[in-house]
Design a protein around this motif. Structure first.
Motif, PDB file in Angstrom:
ATOM      1  N   VAL A 154     -39.136  78.127  63.949  1.00  0.00           N
ATOM      2  CA  VAL A 154     -39.609  78.354  65.314  1.00  0.00           C
ATOM      3  C   VAL A 154     -40.325  79.692  65.301  1.00  0.00           C
ATOM      4  CG1 VAL A 154     -38.929  78.748  67.703  1.00  0.00           C
ATOM      5  CG2 VAL A 154     -37.725  77.037  66.337  1.00  0.00           C
ATOM      6  N   THR A 155     -41.615  79.682  65.639  1.00  0.00           N
ATOM      7  CA  THR A 155     -42.405  80.910  65.559  1.00  0.00           C
ATOM      8  C   THR A 155     -42.807  81.474  66.915  1.00  0.00           C
ATOM      9  OG1 THR A 155     -44.427  79.613  65.310  1.00  0.00           O
ATOM     10  CG2 THR A 155     -43.321  80.341  63.285  1.00  0.00           C
ATOM     11  N   GLU A 156     -42.664  80.678  67.978  1.00  0.00           N
ATOM     12  CA  GLU A 156     -43.038  81.163  69.303  1.00  0.00           C
ATOM     13  C   GLU A 156     -42.243  80.402  70.357  1.00  0.00           C
ATOM     14  OE1 GLU A 156     -47.066  81.600  72.064  1.00  0.00           O
ATOM     15  OE2 GLU A 156     -47.219  80.787  70.056  1.00  0.00           O
ATOM     16  N   VAL A 157     -41.752  81.130  71.358  1.00  0.00           N
ATOM     17  CA  VAL A 157     -41.024  80.536  72.477  1.00  0.00           C
ATOM     18  C   VAL A 157     -41.562  81.142  73.754  1.00  0.00           C
ATOM     19  CG1 VAL A 157     -38.784  80.277  73.602  1.00  0.00           C
ATOM     20  CG2 VAL A 157     -38.925  80.255  71.109  1.00  0.00           C
ATOM     21  N   ASN A 158     -41.938  80.292  74.707  1.00  0.00           N
ATOM     22  CA  ASN A 158     -42.322  80.784  76.024  1.00  0.00           C
ATOM     23  C   ASN A 158     -41.952  79.735  77.060  1.00  0.00           C
ATOM     24  OD1 ASN A 158     -44.593  78.959  76.385  1.00  0.00           O
ATOM     25  ND2 ASN A 158     -45.700  80.226  74.911  1.00  0.00           N
ATOM     26  N   ILE A 197     -42.481  75.544  72.875  1.00  0.00           N
ATOM     27  CA  ILE A 197     -41.892  76.157  71.689  1.00  0.00           C
ATOM     28  C   ILE A 197     -42.760  75.733  70.518  1.00  0.00           C
ATOM     29  CG2 ILE A 197     -39.941  76.096  70.087  1.00  0.00           C
ATOM     30  CD1 ILE A 197     -38.087  75.844  72.390  1.00  0.00           C
ATOM     31  N   ARG A 198     -43.175  76.672  69.690  1.00  0.00           N
ATOM     32  CA  ARG A 198     -43.954  76.342  68.494  1.00  0.00           C
ATOM     33  C   ARG A 198     -42.984  76.224  67.323  1.00  0.00           C
ATOM     34  NH1 ARG A 198     -49.143  76.331  67.632  1.00  0.00           N
ATOM     35  NH2 ARG A 198     -49.579  77.666  69.417  1.00  0.00           N
ATOM     36  N   ILE A 199     -42.986  75.037  66.715  1.00  0.00           N
ATOM     37  CA  ILE A 199     -42.135  74.741  65.564  1.00  0.00           C
ATOM     38  C   ILE A 199     -43.084  74.380  64.421  1.00  0.00           C
ATOM     39  CG2 ILE A 199     -40.287  73.293  64.666  1.00  0.00           C
ATOM     40  CD1 ILE A 199     -39.579  72.719  67.658  1.00  0.00           C
ATOM     41  N   GLY A 200     -43.235  75.306  63.482  1.00  0.00           N
ATOM     42  CA  GLY A 200     -44.226  75.102  62.420  1.00  0.00           C
ATOM     43  C   GLY A 200     -45.599  74.973  63.059  1.00  0.00           C
ATOM     44  N   PRO A 201     -46.393  73.966  62.668  1.00  0.00           N
ATOM     45  CA  PRO A 201     -47.721  73.793  63.254  1.00  0.00           C
ATOM     46  C   PRO A 201     -47.708  73.007  64.575  1.00  0.00           C
ATOM     47  CG  PRO A 201     -47.406  72.219  61.491  1.00  0.00           C
ATOM     48  CD  PRO A 201     -46.188  73.097  61.508  1.00  0.00           C
ATOM     49  N   TRP A 202     -46.531  72.572  65.035  1.00  0.00           N
ATOM     50  CA  TRP A 202     -46.428  71.732  66.230  1.00  0.00           C
ATOM     51  C   TRP A 202     -45.987  72.538  67.430  1.00  0.00           C
ATOM     52  CZ3 TRP A 202     -43.730  70.588  61.697  1.00  0.00           C
ATOM     53  CH2 TRP A 202     -44.343  69.644  60.884  1.00  0.00           C
ATOM     54  N   ARG A 203     -46.268  71.982  68.620  1.00  0.00           N
ATOM     55  CA  ARG A 203     -45.771  72.566  69.866  1.00  0.00           C
ATOM     56  C   ARG A 203     -44.978  71.501  70.613  1.00  0.00           C
ATOM     57  NH1 ARG A 203     -50.760  75.153  72.865  1.00  0.00           N
ATOM     58  NH2 ARG A 203     -51.677  73.233  72.149  1.00  0.00           N
ATOM     59  N   ALA A 204     -43.833  71.889  71.150  1.00  0.00           N
ATOM     60  CA  ALA A 204     -43.015  71.030  71.993  1.00  0.00           C
ATOM     61  C   ALA A 204     -43.078  71.618  73.398  1.00  0.00           C
ATOM     62  CB  ALA A 204     -41.584  71.005  71.485  1.00  0.00           C
ATOM     63  N   PHE A 205     -43.581  70.839  74.346  1.00  0.00           N
ATOM     64  CA  PHE A 205     -43.785  71.341  75.698  1.00  0.00           C
ATOM     65  C   PHE A 205     -42.557  71.125  76.572  1.00  0.00           C
ATOM     66  CE2 PHE A 205     -47.984  70.982  74.041  1.00  0.00           C
ATOM     67  CZ  PHE A 205     -48.635  72.075  74.570  1.00  0.00           C
ATOM     68  N   LEU A 206     -42.218  72.127  77.361  1.00  0.00           N
ATOM     69  CA  LEU A 206     -41.055  72.070  78.229  1.00  0.00           C
ATOM     70  C   LEU A 206     -41.155  70.923  79.225  1.00  0.00           C
ATOM     71  CD1 LEU A 206     -38.398  73.344  79.221  1.00  0.00           C
ATOM     72  CD2 LEU A 206     -39.761  74.768  80.741  1.00  0.00           C
ATOM     73  N   LEU A 207     -42.323  70.684  79.754  1.00  0.00           N
ATOM     74  CA  LEU A 207     -42.472  69.646  80.773  1.00  0.00           C
ATOM     75  C   LEU A 207     -42.575  68.237  80.201  1.00  0.00           C
ATOM     76  CD1 LEU A 207     -44.826  71.463  83.298  1.00  0.00           C
ATOM     77  CD2 LEU A 207     -42.338  71.234  83.345  1.00  0.00           C
ATOM     78  N   HIS A 208     -42.586  68.097  78.886  1.00  0.00           N
ATOM     79  CA  HIS A 208     -42.601  66.770  78.270  1.00  0.00           C
ATOM     80  C   HIS A 208     -41.251  66.112  78.507  1.00  0.00           C
ATOM     81  CE1 HIS A 208     -42.433  63.769  75.015  1.00  0.00           C
ATOM     82  NE2 HIS A 208     -43.713  63.647  75.311  1.00  0.00           N
ATOM     83  N   PRO A 209     -41.221  64.924  79.080  1.00  0.00           N
ATOM     84  CA  PRO A 209     -39.947  64.308  79.468  1.00  0.00           C
ATOM     85  C   PRO A 209     -39.166  63.722  78.283  1.00  0.00           C
ATOM     86  CG  PRO A 209     -41.751  62.828  79.954  1.00  0.00           C
ATOM     87  CD  PRO A 209     -42.362  64.101  79.437  1.00  0.00           C
ATOM     88  N   ILE A 210     -38.412  64.547  77.585  1.00  0.00           N
ATOM     89  CA  ILE A 210     -37.655  64.055  76.435  1.00  0.00           C
ATOM     90  C   ILE A 210     -36.197  63.778  76.762  1.00  0.00           C
ATOM     91  CG2 ILE A 210     -39.103  65.187  74.721  1.00  0.00           C
ATOM     92  CD1 ILE A 210     -36.047  66.793  74.692  1.00  0.00           C
ATOM     93  N   LYS A 211     -35.727  64.303  77.888  1.00  0.00           N
ATOM     94  CA  LYS A 211     -34.323  64.117  78.221  1.00  0.00           C
ATOM     95  C   LYS A 211     -34.064  62.674  78.652  1.00  0.00           C
ATOM     96  CE  LYS A 211     -32.335  67.369  80.655  1.00  0.00           C
ATOM     97  NZ  LYS A 211     -32.090  68.444  81.613  1.00  0.00           N
ATOM     98  N   GLN A 212     -33.024  62.086  78.108  1.00  0.00           N
ATOM     99  CA  GLN A 212     -32.614  60.730  78.457  1.00  0.00           C
ATOM    100  C   GLN A 212     -31.342  60.800  79.297  1.00  0.00           C
ATOM    101  OE1 GLN A 212     -34.311  58.074  77.738  1.00  0.00           O
ATOM    102  NE2 GLN A 212     -35.683  58.735  76.137  1.00  0.00           N
ATOM    103  N   GLN A 213     -31.165  59.826  80.173  1.00  0.00           N
ATOM    104  CA  GLN A 213     -29.949  59.745  80.971  1.00  0.00           C
ATOM    105  C   GLN A 213     -28.744  59.579  80.044  1.00  0.00           C
ATOM    106  OE1 GLN A 213     -30.171  60.129  84.184  1.00  0.00           O
ATOM    107  NE2 GLN A 213     -28.088  59.705  84.814  1.00  0.00           N
ATOM    108  N   GLY A 214     -27.778  60.453  80.124  1.00  0.00           N
ATOM    109  CA  GLY A 214     -26.587  60.365  79.290  1.00  0.00           C
ATOM    110  C   GLY A 214     -26.643  61.153  77.995  1.00  0.00           C
ATOM    111  N   MET A 215     -27.749  61.847  77.731  1.00  0.00           N
ATOM    112  CA  MET A 215     -27.887  62.656  76.521  1.00  0.00           C
ATOM    113  C   MET A 215     -26.785  63.714  76.468  1.00  0.00           C
ATOM    114  SD  MET A 215     -31.496  64.449  75.588  1.00  0.00           S
ATOM    115  CE  MET A 215     -32.306  63.929  74.135  1.00  0.00           C
ATOM    116  N   ILE A 216     -26.275  64.008  75.265  1.00  0.00           N
ATOM    117  CA  ILE A 216     -25.217  65.002  75.094  1.00  0.00           C
ATOM    118  C   ILE A 216     -25.648  66.032  74.045  1.00  0.00           C
ATOM    119  CG2 ILE A 216     -23.362  63.402  75.734  1.00  0.00           C
ATOM    120  CD1 ILE A 216     -22.771  63.166  72.684  1.00  0.00           C
ATOM    121  N   PRO A 217     -25.062  67.227  74.045  1.00  0.00           N
ATOM    122  CA  PRO A 217     -25.355  68.196  72.976  1.00  0.00           C
ATOM    123  C   PRO A 217     -24.846  67.676  71.639  1.00  0.00           C
ATOM    124  CG  PRO A 217     -24.186  69.248  74.809  1.00  0.00           C
ATOM    125  CD  PRO A 217     -24.160  67.784  75.054  1.00  0.00           C
TER     126      PRO A 217
END
Length: 72
Positions: free
Chosen positions: A38-42, A46-66
Motif C-alpha cells: 500500500v503506497t497511498e491512502v486518502n 487506496i493505492r495498492i501497487g499499480p492499482w487503486r481501490a476507490f472508497l465509493l466502489h460498492p464492495i461491501k456485501q450484506q453479511g460480510m464479516i472481518p
C-alpha cells in the motif's frame, strides 16, 4: 495517513464471506489478499501497487464479516 482516519471501515479493508471466507472474490475487502504494498491512502482511494481501490466502489456485501471472525 491511516486508512481509518481517511474514512475506510473494517469491512471495506478486511471483509470476507461468512460462509466461504476469502475464496469469493466478490466478498473480499480491498486488502484481502494483500499482494502488493500500500503506497497511498486518502479519502478517495487506496493505492495498492499499480492499482487503486476507490472508497465509493460498492464492495461491501450484506453479511460480510472481518477476516479474523471467519471460522469462529
Amino acid at each position: 495517513m491511516q486508512a481509518h482516519a481517511a474514512g475506510w471501515d473494517t469491512l471495506r479493508l478486511f471483509g470476507v464471506s461468512p460462509e466461504f471466507g476469502a475464496i469469493r472474490g466478490d466478498w473480499k475487502g480491498q486488502l484481502i489478499p494483500l499482494i502488493a504494498d500500500v503506497t497511498e491512502v486518502n479519502a478517495e482511494f487506496i493505492r495498492i501497487g499499480p492499482w487503486r481501490a476507490f472508497l465509493l466502489h460498492p464492495i461491501k456485501q450484506q453479511g460480510m464479516i472481518p477476516i479474523w471472525s471467519y471460522g469462529r
